[in-house]
Design an enzyme around this catalytic site. Structure first.
Site, PDB file in Angstrom:
ATOM      1  N   ASP A 236      -8.503  13.454   8.644  1.00 14.47           N
ATOM      2  CA  ASP A 236      -9.925  13.365   9.013  1.00 14.47           C
ATOM      3  C   ASP A 236     -10.828  13.328   7.791  1.00 14.47           C
ATOM      4  OD1 ASP A 236      -9.720  15.947   8.076  1.00 14.47           O
ATOM      5  OD2 ASP A 236     -10.624  16.893   9.836  1.00 14.47           O
TER       6      ASP A 236
ATOM      7  N   ASN B 110      -4.313   3.019  -6.456  1.00 10.75           N
ATOM      8  CA  ASN B 110      -5.610   2.852  -7.122  1.00 10.75           C
ATOM      9  C   ASN B 110      -5.535   1.672  -8.085  1.00 10.75           C
ATOM     10  OD1 ASN B 110      -8.183   3.228  -8.062  1.00 10.75           O
ATOM     11  ND2 ASN B 110      -7.688   4.988  -9.349  1.00 10.75           N
TER      12      ASN B 110
ATOM     13  N   ASP C 231     -13.050   0.156 -11.528  1.00 12.15           N
ATOM     14  CA  ASP C 231     -14.312   0.786 -11.165  1.00 12.15           C
ATOM     15  C   ASP C 231     -15.329   0.799 -12.292  1.00 12.15           C
ATOM     16  OD1 ASP C 231     -13.760   1.413  -8.472  1.00 12.15           O
ATOM     17  OD2 ASP C 231     -12.425   3.000  -9.127  1.00 12.15           O
TER      18      ASP C 231
ATOM     19  N   ASP D 291      -6.648  -2.740 -14.671  1.00 14.94           N
ATOM     20  CA  ASP D 291      -6.979  -2.086 -13.423  1.00 14.94           C
ATOM     21  C   ASP D 291      -6.777  -0.591 -13.584  1.00 14.94           C
ATOM     22  OD1 ASP D 291      -4.181  -3.898 -12.676  1.00 14.94           O
ATOM     23  OD2 ASP D 291      -4.019  -1.724 -12.747  1.00 14.94           O
TER      24      ASP D 291
ATOM     25  N   ASP E 249     -14.331   5.885  -9.520  1.00 14.18           N
ATOM     26  CA  ASP E 249     -12.875   5.964  -9.592  1.00 14.18           C
ATOM     27  C   ASP E 249     -12.360   7.052  -8.660  1.00 14.18           C
ATOM     28  OD1 ASP E 249     -10.399   5.191 -10.463  1.00 14.18           O
ATOM     29  OD2 ASP E 249     -10.447   6.343 -12.312  1.00 14.18           O
TER      30      ASP E 249
ATOM     31  N   ASP F  90      -2.546 -21.241  -2.848  1.00 13.82           N
ATOM     32  CA  ASP F  90      -1.212 -21.069  -3.413  1.00 13.82           C
ATOM     33  C   ASP F  90      -1.152 -19.933  -4.419  1.00 13.82           C
ATOM     34  OD1 ASP F  90      -0.448 -23.164  -1.869  1.00 13.82           O
ATOM     35  OD2 ASP F  90      -0.439 -24.654  -3.467  1.00 13.82           O
TER      36      ASP F  90
ATOM     37  N   GLU G  28      -3.275 -14.282  -2.080  1.00 17.14           N
ATOM     38  CA  GLU G  28      -3.513 -13.910  -0.684  1.00 17.14           C
ATOM     39  C   GLU G  28      -4.348 -12.644  -0.707  1.00 17.14           C
ATOM     40  OE1 GLU G  28      -4.055 -14.661   2.783  1.00 17.14           O
ATOM     41  OE2 GLU G  28      -2.289 -15.810   2.167  1.00 17.14           O
TER      42      GLU G  28
ATOM     43  N   GLU H  86       1.966 -16.673   5.876  1.00 20.02           N
ATOM     44  CA  GLU H  86       0.960 -16.562   6.926  1.00 20.02           C
ATOM     45  C   GLU H  86       1.157 -15.250   7.675  1.00 20.02           C
ATOM     46  OE1 GLU H  86      -1.609 -18.431   7.727  1.00 20.02           O
ATOM     47  OE2 GLU H  86      -1.241 -19.978   6.220  1.00 20.02           O
TER      48      GLU H  86
ATOM     49  N   HIS I 224       5.648 -25.389   2.033  1.00 17.61           N
ATOM     50  CA  HIS I 224       4.742 -24.361   2.547  1.00 17.61           C
ATOM     51  C   HIS I 224       4.615 -24.461   4.064  1.00 17.61           C
ATOM     52  CE1 HIS I 224       2.490 -24.490  -1.592  1.00 17.61           C
ATOM     53  NE2 HIS I 224       3.747 -24.082  -1.693  1.00 17.61           N
TER      54      HIS I 224
ATOM     55  N   ASP J 249       2.129 -23.702   5.823  1.00 19.22           N
ATOM     56  CA  ASP J 249       0.813 -24.153   6.290  1.00 19.22           C
ATOM     57  C   ASP J 249       0.731 -25.675   6.402  1.00 19.22           C
ATOM     58  OD1 ASP J 249       0.605 -24.916   3.622  1.00 19.22           O
ATOM     59  OD2 ASP J 249      -1.282 -23.856   3.239  1.00 19.22           O
TER      60      ASP J 249
ATOM     61  N   CYS K  66      -4.922 -25.431   1.673  1.00 18.53           N
ATOM     62  CA  CYS K  66      -4.308 -25.255   0.353  1.00 18.53           C
ATOM     63  C   CYS K  66      -5.358 -25.018  -0.729  1.00 18.53           C
ATOM     64  CB  CYS K  66      -3.497 -26.489  -0.030  1.00 18.53           C
ATOM     65  SG  CYS K  66      -2.225 -26.958   1.155  1.00 18.53           S
TER      66      CYS K  66
END
Length: 669
Positions: A130, A157, A161, A169, A181, A345, A348, A405, A466, A468, A643
């Site tokens: 919670d 993480n 930030d 990163d 952060d 390509d 994602e 996909e 592919h 797609d 694409c």
């Protein structure tokens, strides 16, 4: 249950009174009973026992019967007793137990004095999910799915930030970088033990196993900048300030993978002479990476602006469709793509989530062409994380994410997949002489996320490789909420045959378009007369049909859930398929608005017959078809609109930890 006073039986043959009195010291843990065997401790002639306590100490039997004090007890009736304290000490040895062993003449045979210090060993987390750390939740050492489940959630993480940071990163940092952060962390509290200084020889340690230490970092001193308490190469940490609650921050460094199921176990132990006397354990589960299907609303669409201006008009037409879907078009300038147009390509875009916090995460493919730096330089930022998988093996076309996909939510044979199912393309070795398959590191990652239960279909029959190129999903007002669109060479030929029967054999396809070698125009009759082309497309249709059956089985689809769109392919030098004309199934889906490659099919009364067919089958579903010319910028490069674009979408409204995924036991990786 821990046992106290495991000492040799008193030797009653020794007569000196000072030897008849035995003094001991020990430590109790708040809320944890310990056992004393009076029978083993008593001299052989003992018949009676008198017990006296001072301070907050409870005595009871194994059947929870209260043991009376300051009175004679039969040793036979009370061979063992249990001790329990519910409050911690504020001074060392602030409570005690006295045991007097007597014979049947009330003669004292031995007196045992046990001085006790009580400490609390408690590690707390947000076990009920919670957003608030619980007080000693009894289910904190377990993890259970469901809206009434329990167990804490841990984010990886991986965002950035601080926008001016030189670091790639946050998971490369060793310090916490302020509030932005800190919000990406989960938290746990080491509760006050009760004493500033523990009894001599006792220490409090936090620990994880060496494999988990590589997957997380734990920080202390959050009131300042925080410092790394535990992480890679450091599996234990001594807790020094035992007279106050200590808030610790924990971050994940790795998503679940083939060697890491995502379960993180952390232990707080009271140790004496390098031996653990008592441990409190908590469990976190690392939040998975989740991919979003076409049925979720778009937020932003990314497209590369090519330096020669070849896709300028395309971008403006695309902008109109994106605007109608109430999304934003994010145009990527040259310095971030180096004229690499294949946005789908390279990446994602999905997300990860913990109670109270959501982070978009870009999954970067290993294709590493002109867009190789785009995810880190353009996308990585506040609440936008990054993940990739590399391999020592060279990437093939099947490792691009046009080959990945996700279906909308489905129920298959009574098993619900509330976040849909990941679908990626592979090979069939019995058909393809030089097979290609998605790299194992990518497949392992996808399977390990579990929540979207991946499965593999057949895409190696395509030159590009592919999925797609022959399938997509669109929203629909049906019980399932979507339709599967499949490319169909049969529908392509059916439309051409109908036109020939109607006397339109001379009508041109691809009219006015050019290849580098010359005009692309070809008549209906010439296409139908090309026996080799017909033969190849019969074979390609068999491959699509094979995938059709797999998709029907894995997604529990009926024929009514599938719509065919006309498409035609040509044979390349390796016997794989290349698109003959712009492939309409390779569209971008933005709510009810579809950005569809303009097919340049045969026109009757100035109406493209392919466009007419597509409108007839899709517009009754409430979909709006926008046909966009992508011939030069994308089709000639062996790709289409999907694409060349990438879409960030709204997350699923349901939290992943609230589901009860019955399919998990069926998933192996």
């Amino acid at each position: 249950m821990r046992k106290l006073l495991e000492v040799e039986r008193f030797d009653e043959r020794r007569s000196a009174s000072k030897e008849r009195s035995q003094n001991y010291e020990d430590v109790l843990i708040v809320g944890q009973p310990v056992q004393i065997s009076l029978k083993k401790l008593a001299p052989t002639q003992t018949k009676l026992v008198i017990l006296n306590t001072s301070g907050e100490v409870e005595l009871f039997t194994s059947t929870d019967q209260i043991v009376p004090t300051q009175t004679h007890l039969s040793l036979e009736q009370f061979p063992e007793i249990n001790l329990l304290s519910r409050t911690f000490s504020d001074q060392i040895k602030d409570r005690s137990l006295q045991i007097s062993f007597q014979d049947d003449n009330d003669r004292q045979l031995s007196l045992v004095q046990l001085k006790l210090t009580v400490v609390r060993v408690c590690l707390d987390i947000d076990a009920d999910r919670d957003g608030v750390i619980d007080e000693d939740n009894p289910q904190k050492a377990d993890w259970k799915w469901g809206i009434n489940g329990h167990g804490a959630v841990l984010l990886v993480n991986s965002d950035r930030d601080i926008v001016y940071s030189n670091q790639e990163d946050d998971d490369t940092e060793r310090l916490i970088k302020g509030l932005l952060d800190l919000k990406d962390f989960s938290f746990m509290t080491v509760r006050k033990t009760g004493l500033r200084d523990l009894p001599s020889g006792y220490e409090l340690y936090l620990s994880v196993n060496k494999d988990i230490a590589k997957k997380i970092r734990i920080y202390d001193e959050l009131e300042r900048d925080g410092y790394e308490l535990m992480g890679s190469g450091r599996t234990t940490a001594k807790i020094r300030d035992t007279d106050r609650d200590i808030l610790l921050a924990i971050e994940g460094l790795s998503y679940p993978d083939f060697d890491f199921p995502g379960i993180v176990e952390i232990t707080l132990s009271l140790v004496k002479d390098e031996k653990s006397l008592y441990s409190d354990k908590v469990i976190f589960r690392v939040a998975p990476w989740i991919m979003t299907p076409n049925t979720l609303s778009p937020i932003a669409v990314f497209v590369s602006r090519l330096s020669n201006g070849v896709n300028k008009e395309f971008i403006e037409e695309l902008r109109k469709v994106v605007g109608k879907a109430n999304a934003q078009l994010d145009i990527v300038p040259f310095e971030f793509h180096q004229d690499d147009r294949w946005m789908q390509d390279e990446i994602e875009i999905g997300y990860t989530q913990a109670p109270g916090h959501l982070m978009y995460v870009v999954f970067d493919s290993p294709r590493d062409r002109g867009l190789v730096d785009f995810p880190k330089t353009k996308l990585l930022g506040i609440d936008f994380g990054y993940v990739t998988r590399k391999s020592r093996y060279e990437a093939t076309k099947l490792d691009s994410f046009g080959n990945l996909e996700v279906s909308p939510p489905v129920t298959v044979k009574g098993v619900h997949y509330p976040f849909g199912r990941l679908i990626f393309g592979g090979t069939r070795k019995e058909i393809i002489p030089q097979p290609r398959r998605m790299l194992k590191v990518l497949r392992d990652f996808l399977y390990a996320q579990e929540i979207q239960a991946p499965f593999e279909i057949f895409s190696d029959w395509l030159s590009v490789g592919h999925i797609d190129e022959f399938m997509t999903f669109v929203p629909a007002p049906t019980s399932k909420g979507f339709k599967l669109l499949l490319a169909s060479t049969e529908q392509f030929y059916n439309i051409l045959k109908r036109l020939r029967e109607q006397g339109h054999a001379h009508v041109l396809l691809r009219q006015g378009k050019r290849f580098s070698s010359g005009p692309a125009d070809i008549s209906v009759s010439d296409v139908l007369a090309d026996e080799k082309l017909n033969e190849h497309n019969h074979r390609f249709q068999e491959y699509i049909n094979w995938n059709r059956e797999v998709l029907k089985q894995e997604l529990d689809l009926s024929e009514e859930d599938i719509i065919e769109l006309p498409a035609l392919f040509e044979n390349d030098r390796d016997g794989r398929a290349e698109t003959f004309s712009p492939n309409m199934v390779n569209m971008i889906v933005l709510k009810q608005h579809l950005g569809i490659p303009k097919p340049f099919g045969p026109k009757i009364n100035n109406q493209c017959q392919f466009e007419t067919y597509v409108k007839q089958v899709l517009e009754p579903l409430g979909l709006v078809c926008h046909f966009i010319d992508d011939w030069e910028p994308y089709f000639l490069g062996r790709g289409e609109i999907h694409c060349g674009t990438n879409t960030r979408r709204q997350p699923f409204p349901q939290k992943w930890w609230e589901v009860e995924p019955a399919f998990l036991k069926k998933v192996s990786f």
